[in-house]
Every structure is written in structure tokens, then in C-alpha cells.
Enzyme design. Structure first.
Site, PDB file in Angstrom:
ATOM      1  N   SER A 158       0.844  -1.183   0.000  1.00 31.92           N
ATOM      2  CA  SER A 158       0.000   0.000   0.000  1.00 31.92           C
ATOM      3  C   SER A 158       0.888   1.244   0.000  1.00 31.92           C
ATOM      4  O   SER A 158       1.751   1.384  -0.869  1.00 31.92           O
ATOM      5  CB  SER A 158      -0.953  -0.050   1.194  1.00 31.92           C
ATOM      6  OG  SER A 158      -1.949   0.935   1.100  1.00 31.92           O
ATOM      7  N   ASP A 259      -9.654  -2.765  -5.955  1.00 30.95           N
ATOM      8  CA  ASP A 259      -8.859  -1.794  -5.198  1.00 30.95           C
ATOM      9  C   ASP A 259      -8.665  -0.575  -6.088  1.00 30.95           C
ATOM     10  O   ASP A 259      -8.240  -0.708  -7.242  1.00 30.95           O
ATOM     11  CB  ASP A 259      -7.506  -2.420  -4.845  1.00 30.95           C
ATOM     12  CG  ASP A 259      -6.615  -1.505  -4.025  1.00 30.95           C
ATOM     13  OD1 ASP A 259      -6.989  -0.333  -3.792  1.00 30.95           O
ATOM     14  OD2 ASP A 259      -5.525  -1.960  -3.635  1.00 30.95           O
ATOM     15  N   HIS A 289      -8.548  -4.243  -1.299  1.00 28.18           N
ATOM     16  CA  HIS A 289      -7.397  -3.725  -0.573  1.00 28.18           C
ATOM     17  C   HIS A 289      -7.391  -4.264   0.860  1.00 28.18           C
ATOM     18  O   HIS A 289      -8.344  -4.066   1.608  1.00 28.18           O
ATOM     19  CB  HIS A 289      -7.457  -2.196  -0.550  1.00 28.18           C
ATOM     20  CG  HIS A 289      -6.178  -1.549  -0.138  1.00 28.18           C
ATOM     21  ND1 HIS A 289      -5.185  -1.225  -1.041  1.00 28.18           N
ATOM     22  CD2 HIS A 289      -5.715  -1.163   1.076  1.00 28.18           C
ATOM     23  CE1 HIS A 289      -4.183  -0.661  -0.407  1.00 28.18           C
ATOM     24  NE2 HIS A 289      -4.466  -0.614   0.886  1.00 28.18           N
TER      25      HIS A 289
END
Length: 318
Positions: A158, A259, A289
């Protein structure tokens, strides 16, 4: 919207706190509670874990590091700098502790996890400079840690994946410590927020367009203006041209189907390939995600296994 999420990944959604990034302090508290829920019983037997601090960049505070080393390690091995995720604004050494322990055990390597400064209190380049200082330290201490300095890689997920990509660019530009591999998991790379997935996924689990906007506002601070010129690629690596990416270490890039970060990860991997950087790309179907928290799901197991194999290759492990 209704998304065809893998059924094995839907059961936990009702237990995940609302992902509202408008209050970073509250979000940090929520993230700690969520990590306690999913990683409270970490088995760290056989792993020597040491918390330490290292000097920060000039004028900045010291940086907390957590060093993971297999207890029975009796030979020089590879090293990995681990950069946690959290939208540049949340996360710490505990937030991904369980996964790092498992990775250390599976690969038999030394891992240094860095607790970089967070936005909005410390916007770009504070967090990146902390990661660079940690990489410098890892190289300087390689011999005492039992690390082969030619086999040091970086891994992040991320925002951590975005920082990992930026670190690879920064250390190349500065002729700094070398990296042999970059693992970019579901990376946050593009402040322009104009990909198809970013525009469409406004209500996906855990991460969506509204949170992404806030994340970049926090991280870039006064630099933030949607679509504005002048944001450096060490802040938002997706802004790098193909020529800017030449000479980087080999990469592994993963993305999740539902995502908003999906397309920027895919596009960055394509640009790396076009720049002559050996790159492996995998977009996992039916995922969102953070869905890798569902450890028993088949797609999570595939992703974990594949990620470990990618690191073995990238770090030249037996």
C-alpha cells in the site's frame, strides 16, 4: 456498487471498522484495534526480535527499527527493509508484525522494519528520508547483522509499496546504498487519482477514492493540488517517465481486483518493463485492498506463496 468479491473474503467485512481517513488519529486507533483482532496470537518462537533506534536524517528525530533474525542463522544471508502501509498517515512497527515474523521464518533472512514519520504531522519527504536512513544503516551494519550487502531488498505494501518504489528511485538518484530487489505490494503511487479504478471504486472495502484523496493531501501537504505539475517522482513514483525508471532493481508488483490502486500498480509495472527493468506483475481476482488479512482464503494463500517465491528469487536465496 455491488462487487463480485471472492466469497472467502466477505465474512470479515462486518468486523472491519469503518475506514474513514478524515481523522488520522482516530484511524490510527482503529487500525491498532483491527491488527489486534487479526494478529494478536503471533508465534515468534525461533525468531530473535530486537527494537532499536538509529539516527534520523539531519535535524530529524531518531528512527525506531525492529530487527528480525532467525535464532539458528549460522551463515550470511540476505536482508530486507520492510516498510509498513497505512496511507502515509497510520501504521507502526506493530501493525504488520505478524506477517514480518512469518516472512522471516519462511525465508531465513534478516528483516529491518522501519517506523517512519507519518503525515500529516510530517509530510513528504519526511517518511521517505527515514526509509533512506534505514537503508543506509542496514548497509553499514550488514556485517554485524549477518547480511550480504549485495543482497538487500525492500518490501512494502500500500503506502509502504509506494515508499518502497520511491526509495528505489531515490537511492539510485543519489548513488546511495544498493537494492537488489523491490517488492511493491498493492502500491500507492499516483497522486493524480485519474485511473479508471480510482475513479470507479468509491465504496470498496477498506480503501476507496475518498480515502485516497485524503491520503495524498496529508502526504504532500502544501504540494497537493490535483493534477498539478511539480510533484517529484520520489513523492509519487507513477509520475516517472519511462526514462526515469531505467537502472532500477528488478521488481514484483501485486494488485487487487477491487482496489482503487489497481490500475496505477499495473501501469507502473508496465512502465518498469518498458524501461528494461525485469518485473513480475500479478493482479489477484476477487480481492480488495487488505483482503490478504483473510489468511485461510485460497487466493490469499496463493498470493503469500507467490510473494515468498518472488523474494527468494529477488534476494537470491536457496
Amino acid at each position: 456498487m455491488s462487487y463480485p468479491i471472492d466469497p472467502e473474503l466477505t465474512a470479515i467485512l462486518e468486523y472491519i471498522p469503518a475506514s474513514d481517513f478524515s481523522d488520522p488519529v482516530a484511524m490510527r486507533k482503529n487500525m491498532k484495534e483491527m491488527m489486534q483482532l487479526f494478529g494478536s496470537d503471533t508465534d515468534d518462537r525461533g525468531i530473535n526480535i530486537v527494537d532499536t533506534t538509529i539516527p534520523g536524517p539531519a535535524g530529524a528525530p531518531d528512527i525506531p527499527l525492529r530487527i528480525y533474525r532467525p535464532e539458528q542463522l549460522d551463515a550470511i544471508t540476505a536482508g530486507l527493509l520492510y516498510i509498513h502501509g497505512g496511507g502515509f498517515a497510520v501504521g507502526d512497527l506493530d501493525s504488520e508484525h505478524s506477517g514480518v515474523v512469518s516472512m522471516c521464518r519462511s525465508l531465513g533472512i534478516v528483516i529491518a522494519s522501519v517506523d517512519y514519520r507519518l503525515a500529516p504531522e510530517d509530510p513528504y519527504p519526511a517518511g521517505l528520508e527515514d526509509c533512506y536512513a534505514a537503508l543506509q544503516w542496514l548497509h553499514q551494519e550488514a556485517a554485524s547483522l549477518g547480511i550480504d550487502s549485495q543482497r538487500i531488498g525492500v518490501r512494502g505494501g500500500s503506502a509502504g509499496g509506494g515508499l518502497a518504489a520511491a526509495l528505489a528511485l531515490l537511492t539510485r538518484d543519489r548513488n546511495g546504498p544498493s537494492l537488489c530487489f523491490q517488492f511493491l505490494g498493492i502500491p500507492e503511487l499516483d497522486d493524480r487519482l485519474n485511473t479508471v479504478s480510482m475513479l470507479e471504486f468509491t465504496d470498496t472495502p477498506l480503501w476507496h477514492r475518498s480515502n485516497a484523496i485524503l491520503s495524498w493531501q496529508y502526504y504532500l501537504g502544501d504540494r497537493y493540488q490535483p493534477g498539478a505539475e511539480g510533484v517529484p517522482y520520489t513523492a509519487a513514483p507513477a509520475r516517472a517517465d519511462i526514462d526515469d525508471l531505467r537502472g532500477l532493481p528488478p521488481a514484483y508488483v501485486s494488485t487487487m481486483e477491487f482496489d482503487p490502486l489497481r490500475d496505477e500498480g499495473i501501469q507502473y509495472a508496465l512502465k518498469l518493463l518498458q524501461a528494461g527493468v525485469t518485473t513480475e506483475l500479478h493482479s489477484f481476482p476477487g480481492t480488495y485492498h487488505g483482503s490478504e488479512m483473510v489468511l485461510e482464503a485460497a487466493v490469499t494463500k496463493r498470493g503469500t506463496s507467490e510473494g515468498l517465491e518472488a523474494l527468494r528469487r529477488g534476494l537470491d536465496l536457496p
